[in-house]
Scaffold this motif. Structure first.
Motif, PDB file in Angstrom:
ATOM      1  N   TYR A  39      34.530  32.935  40.508  1.00  0.00           N
ATOM      2  CA  TYR A  39      34.489  31.559  41.016  1.00  0.00           C
ATOM      3  C   TYR A  39      34.344  30.560  39.878  1.00  0.00           C
ATOM      4  N   MET A  40      34.794  29.364  40.168  1.00  0.00           N
ATOM      5  CA  MET A  40      34.654  28.245  39.243  1.00  0.00           C
ATOM      6  C   MET A  40      33.912  27.145  39.977  1.00  0.00           C
ATOM      7  N   PRO A  41      32.764  26.697  39.447  1.00  0.00           N
ATOM      8  CA  PRO A  41      32.125  25.539  40.070  1.00  0.00           C
ATOM      9  C   PRO A  41      33.014  24.316  39.817  1.00  0.00           C
ATOM     10  N   GLN A  42      33.226  23.497  40.833  1.00  0.00           N
ATOM     11  CA  GLN A  42      34.057  22.309  40.631  1.00  0.00           C
ATOM     12  C   GLN A  42      33.496  21.529  39.453  1.00  0.00           C
ATOM     13  N   PRO A  43      34.342  21.298  38.425  1.00  0.00           N
ATOM     14  CA  PRO A  43      33.807  20.673  37.206  1.00  0.00           C
ATOM     15  C   PRO A  43      33.420  19.213  37.407  1.00  0.00           C
ATOM     16  N   GLY A 121      38.004  24.366  46.962  1.00  0.00           N
ATOM     17  CA  GLY A 121      38.989  24.800  47.954  1.00  0.00           C
ATOM     18  C   GLY A 121      40.283  25.272  47.305  1.00  0.00           C
ATOM     19  N   GLN A 122      40.509  24.841  46.064  1.00  0.00           N
ATOM     20  CA  GLN A 122      41.703  25.292  45.348  1.00  0.00           C
ATOM     21  C   GLN A 122      41.438  26.648  44.703  1.00  0.00           C
ATOM     22  N   THR A 123      42.496  27.217  44.144  1.00  0.00           N
ATOM     23  CA  THR A 123      42.378  28.474  43.416  1.00  0.00           C
ATOM     24  C   THR A 123      43.010  28.312  42.048  1.00  0.00           C
ATOM     25  N   VAL A 124      42.375  28.896  41.061  1.00  0.00           N
ATOM     26  CA  VAL A 124      42.868  28.836  39.691  1.00  0.00           C
ATOM     27  C   VAL A 124      43.286  30.251  39.283  1.00  0.00           C
ATOM     28  N   THR A 125      44.444  30.369  38.646  1.00  0.00           N
ATOM     29  CA  THR A 125      44.893  31.693  38.205  1.00  0.00           C
ATOM     30  C   THR A 125      44.373  31.964  36.793  1.00  0.00           C
ATOM     31  N   VAL A 126      43.725  33.119  36.649  1.00  0.00           N
ATOM     32  CA  VAL A 126      43.133  33.494  35.364  1.00  0.00           C
ATOM     33  C   VAL A 126      43.679  34.852  34.941  1.00  0.00           C
ATOM     34  N   ARG A 127      44.114  34.946  33.697  1.00  0.00           N
ATOM     35  CA  ARG A 127      44.604  36.220  33.164  1.00  0.00           C
ATOM     36  C   ARG A 127      43.591  36.775  32.160  1.00  0.00           C
ATOM     37  N   LEU A 128      43.171  38.006  32.425  1.00  0.00           N
ATOM     38  CA  LEU A 128      42.212  38.677  31.553  1.00  0.00           C
ATOM     39  C   LEU A 128      42.976  39.737  30.760  1.00  0.00           C
ATOM     40  N   THR A 129      42.832  39.754  29.443  1.00  0.00           N
ATOM     41  CA  THR A 129      43.504  40.761  28.632  1.00  0.00           C
ATOM     42  C   THR A 129      42.470  41.710  28.028  1.00  0.00           C
ATOM     43  N   PHE A 130      42.724  43.009  28.242  1.00  0.00           N
ATOM     44  CA  PHE A 130      41.810  44.049  27.769  1.00  0.00           C
ATOM     45  C   PHE A 130      42.485  44.887  26.686  1.00  0.00           C
ATOM     46  N   ALA A 131      41.663  45.404  25.777  1.00  0.00           N
ATOM     47  CA  ALA A 131      42.184  46.203  24.671  1.00  0.00           C
ATOM     48  C   ALA A 131      42.909  47.450  25.173  1.00  0.00           C
ATOM     49  N   GLU A 132      42.359  48.101  26.216  1.00  0.00           N
ATOM     50  CA  GLU A 132      42.933  49.355  26.701  1.00  0.00           C
ATOM     51  C   GLU A 132      43.717  49.210  27.999  1.00  0.00           C
ATOM     52  N   SER A 133      43.238  48.361  28.896  1.00  0.00           N
ATOM     53  CA  SER A 133      43.798  48.304  30.256  1.00  0.00           C
ATOM     54  C   SER A 133      44.883  47.257  30.441  1.00  0.00           C
ATOM     55  N   GLY A 134      45.236  46.518  29.384  1.00  0.00           N
ATOM     56  CA  GLY A 134      46.283  45.520  29.528  1.00  0.00           C
ATOM     57  C   GLY A 134      45.773  44.260  30.209  1.00  0.00           C
ATOM     58  N   THR A 135      46.673  43.599  30.965  1.00  0.00           N
ATOM     59  CA  THR A 135      46.344  42.300  31.550  1.00  0.00           C
ATOM     60  C   THR A 135      46.081  42.403  33.044  1.00  0.00           C
ATOM     61  N   ARG A 136      45.057  41.708  33.509  1.00  0.00           N
ATOM     62  CA  ARG A 136      44.753  41.610  34.934  1.00  0.00           C
ATOM     63  C   ARG A 136      44.791  40.137  35.309  1.00  0.00           C
ATOM     64  N   THR A 137      45.399  39.835  36.449  1.00  0.00           N
ATOM     65  CA  THR A 137      45.432  38.465  36.931  1.00  0.00           C
ATOM     66  C   THR A 137      44.452  38.322  38.089  1.00  0.00           C
ATOM     67  N   VAL A 138      43.642  37.286  38.029  1.00  0.00           N
ATOM     68  CA  VAL A 138      42.603  37.059  39.032  1.00  0.00           C
ATOM     69  C   VAL A 138      42.800  35.671  39.634  1.00  0.00           C
ATOM     70  N   GLU A 139      42.724  35.589  40.959  1.00  0.00           N
ATOM     71  CA  GLU A 139      42.741  34.282  41.621  1.00  0.00           C
ATOM     72  C   GLU A 139      41.291  33.841  41.780  1.00  0.00           C
ATOM     73  N   MET A 140      40.933  32.795  41.052  1.00  0.00           N
ATOM     74  CA  MET A 140      39.543  32.352  41.012  1.00  0.00           C
ATOM     75  C   MET A 140      39.355  31.124  41.905  1.00  0.00           C
ATOM     76  N   PRO A 141      38.594  31.261  43.008  1.00  0.00           N
ATOM     77  CA  PRO A 141      38.393  30.116  43.891  1.00  0.00           C
ATOM     78  C   PRO A 141      37.479  29.061  43.258  1.00  0.00           C
TER      79      PRO A 141
END
Ligand code: CU
Length: 153
Positions: A39-43, A121-141
């Motif tokens: 989650y992201m607190p509304q800035p 109420g919106q969602t932010v797309t976040v990409r996490l890159t890991f040394a071994e597991s590659g990239t994961r995309t997360v929808e962060m509300p």
């Protein structure tokens, strides 16, 4: 005869356990990551926001979060909080059979150079890159500015 048969069965069972152990420890047993509670607190500010999430590793090998990016920010940095002072880090370890936690007051993500102001109420797309597991995309509300994940509001 009966006793001997029991011993053989026990020896077989022990052998199976050993095989299972060495099997998961070699090669096949990498990091198994899952992301929860993002989650992201509304800035409050128009150009910077924080983000929180938990990365769980069910696997027998450690991994490392090496970079984060998002469609809403020019760049996303990773910070730890030590003794009330935050410090930018270039990577975070996700321990084997462990968790990497980004939570209010502790480790956090910082979204800098916001391209739009995220609103509750919106969602932010976040990409996490890991040394071994590659990239994961997360929808962060995006939650309220004072959101508390423990109470859920
Ligand atoms: Cu920070």
């Amino acid at each position: 005869m009966r006793r001997r048969a029991a011993l053989t069965a026990a020896a077989l069972a022990a052998g199976l356990v050993l095989t299972g152990c060495s099997g998961s420890g070699s090669g096949a047993g990498g990091a198994e990551l899952s992301v929860s509670g993002p989650y992201m607190p509304q800035p409050v500010s128009a150009d910077m926001a924080a983000g929180f999430l938990t990365i769980t590793n069910a696997g027998g090998a450690r991994d490392e979060l090496t970079s984060v990016s998002s469609d809403v920010a020019g760049r996303v940095t990773m910070h730890s909080t030590v003794g009330g002072t935050m410090e930018e880090k270039t990577s975070f370890v996700v321990p084997a059979h462990g968790r990497l936690v980004f939570a209010s007051g502790g480790n956090h993500l910082m979204f800098e150079g916001l391209k739009r102001k995220p609103v509750r109420g919106q969602t932010v797309t976040v990409r996490l890159t890991f040394a071994e597991s590659g990239t994961r995309t997360v929808e962060m509300p995006v939650k309220s500015a004072t959101y508390n994940p423990t109470t859920g509001h």
